[in-house]
Design a protein around this motif. Structure first.
Motif, short mmCIF file in Angstrom:
data_model
loop_
_atom_site.label_atom_id
_atom_site.label_comp_id
_atom_site.label_asym_id
_atom_site.label_seq_id
_atom_site.Cartn_x
_atom_site.Cartn_y
_atom_site.Cartn_z
N SER A 154 0.53 -1.02 -0.04
CA SER A 154 -0.17 0.08 -0.23
C SER A 154 1.02 0.97 0.27
N PHE B 69 -3.09 3.09 7.72
CA PHE B 69 -1.96 3.38 8.60
C PHE B 69 -2.13 1.96 9.62
N TRP C 2 -1.54 -1.75 7.36
CA TRP C 2 -0.60 -1.88 7.06
C TRP C 2 0.60 -2.24 8.32
N GLN D 59 1.80 -6.14 8.23
CA GLN D 59 3.72 -6.84 8.40
C GLN D 59 3.36 -8.50 9.25
N ALA E 157 5.53 -7.34 2.92
CA ALA E 157 5.10 -5.35 3.06
C ALA E 157 5.63 -5.33 2.29
N TYR F 193 5.75 -0.87 1.82
CA TYR F 193 4.59 0.28 1.83
C TYR F 193 5.76 1.48 1.75
N VAL G 17 4.96 1.19 11.03
CA VAL G 17 5.61 0.50 10.00
C VAL G 17 7.22 -0.07 10.20
N SER H 153 9.21 -4.84 6.79
CA SER H 153 8.48 -5.04 5.22
C SER H 153 9.52 -3.41 4.77
#
Ligand code: TYM
Length: 342
Positions: A13, A31, A34, A38, A43, A45, A78, A83
């Motif tokens: 994303s 978010f 997201w 993960q 992932a 991003y 994140v 990721s």
């Protein structure tokens, strides 16, 4: 062919760096998902800077916003050890694949994209860029170049993911199995957070006034004030009724998402109380949240060298997947490979 060896499913994303900060809608609509995904997915991003140039913009501001965007993604949770976090323009395969996908996209189907219609309506279609029109094709390339299985987004991006699925299927059908057909991952409860001043419009960085938009860079005071000043509905009873009471329903949604408690639980807590009680309590919660979010973001921004390092590492991971996909696509497309390349 998607990798023959078994692999973890992939999630991808992005969120545009077109405002000085992301807002609470981006956080809850995107978010938060997201970060949760993960754990179980490989992932990817990214900051879609190529998308950001489809409307009028200032290059110096874009550069700064790209760093803020990356820092806010990290502040949201994140984790660069799990990721790949990167900047879109660092991975040229996105733009290269977008060109190929343009060849299988119908003019009519691109014309039906509601985000383009909405955005171009603002300044008049004739003054919109061609880039704004082809934007969803670049988004499809973002997704397909990683063979992504899931795409966590808010409700407003559903149509773009649908287009992506259609393009993947069409390409596969014409040229042989090439792309994984992705699925949108939309968490219904928070898929659309509304503007606090106009609970019928989505919270958006491009809304004319920011009085109803809680930015993730707001101070605790600013955020609390915006929540306390939220437009609510007639009546006094606090209950979750998005049709009759969109303002209160929006506040309850935010309360529930922020505390990870079911909405019913929150409604029960405020039973018999006034709207004002809910607004004050939520104002404090949101204030604390943006304060610590802002502190984390500023810390990250203080070390641009480290941010650059994280983004370079992310781009390298991303390219290790994007390059082979593009090679396969070029081969399927009938392009002659340069001598010595294989
Ligand atoms: P963008 O940058 O407008 O928004 C980023 C993410 O935030 C979600 N969102 C919301 N969710 C709930 N309530 C809201 N009020 C709200 N406002 C925004 C969006 O749905 C999105 O998930 N085209 C994309 C960016 C993009 C992308 C991609 C996304 C480019 N390439 C590939 C996924 C995959 C966009 O403009 O989102």
């Amino acid at each position: 062919m998607p990798d023959a060896s078994p692999r973890r499913p992939r999630v991808l994303s992005g969120a545009q760096p077109t405002a000085d900060s992301y807002h609470l809608g981006n956080y809850f609509g995107a978010f938060k998902q997201w970060v949760a995904l993960q754990d179980d997915f490989e992932a990817f991003y990214f900051v879609p800077d190529l998308h950001a140039i489809t409307v009028e913009y200032d290059p110096a501001l874009l550069r700064e916003r790209t760093y803020v965007a990356a820092a806010q993604m990290l502040a949201a949770g994140v984790d660069p050890d799990r990721s790949a976090l990167f900047v879109q323009s660092h991975v040229p395969e996105h733009a290269q694949l977008a060109w190929v996908l343009g060849g299988v996209t119908g003019f009519g189907e691109a014309s039906r994209m509601t985000q383009f219609k909405d955005k171009s309506a603002k300044g008049g279609q004739d003054s919109s860029s061609v880039g704004l029109f082809t934007y969803p094709i670049l988004m499809a390339a973002d997704i397909l170049v990683y063979q992504a299985d899931r795409v966590p987004v808010g409700e407003d991006q559903r149509q773009h993911v649908e287009l992506t699925r259609n393009l993947a299927q069409r390409f596969n059908h014409r040229f042989g199995e090439t792309f994984t057909v992705p699925e949108a991952h939309i968490v219904k409860a928070t898929a659309k957070i509304y503007d606090l001043q106009d609970p019928t419009a989505k919270m958006s960085g491009s809304n004319a006034s920011h009085a109803g938009v809680v930015d993730l860079t707001d101070t605790a005071k600013q955020a609390a004030k915006k929540v306390r000043s939220a437009v609510t509905d007639s009546g006094t009873e606090i209950r979750f009724d998005p049709q009759e009471k969109p303002g209160i329903a929006n506040l309850l949604t935010i309360f529930s998402a922020l505390t990870d408690r079911p909405v019913d639980d929150v409604v029960a807590e405020f039973e018999g109380q006034q709207y004002g009680h809910l607004k004050v309590a939520l104002g404090e919660l949101v204030g604390d949240f943006v304060q610590s979010f802002g502190d984390r973001t500023r810390e990250l921004l203080d070390d641009k060298g480290e941010l650059d390092r994280v983004l370079a590492q992310g781009a390298e991971q991303a390219r290790s997947v994007a390059v082979p996909t593009l090679e396969l696509v070029y081969e399927r497309s009938g392009f002659v490979a340069p001598a010595g390349s294989r």
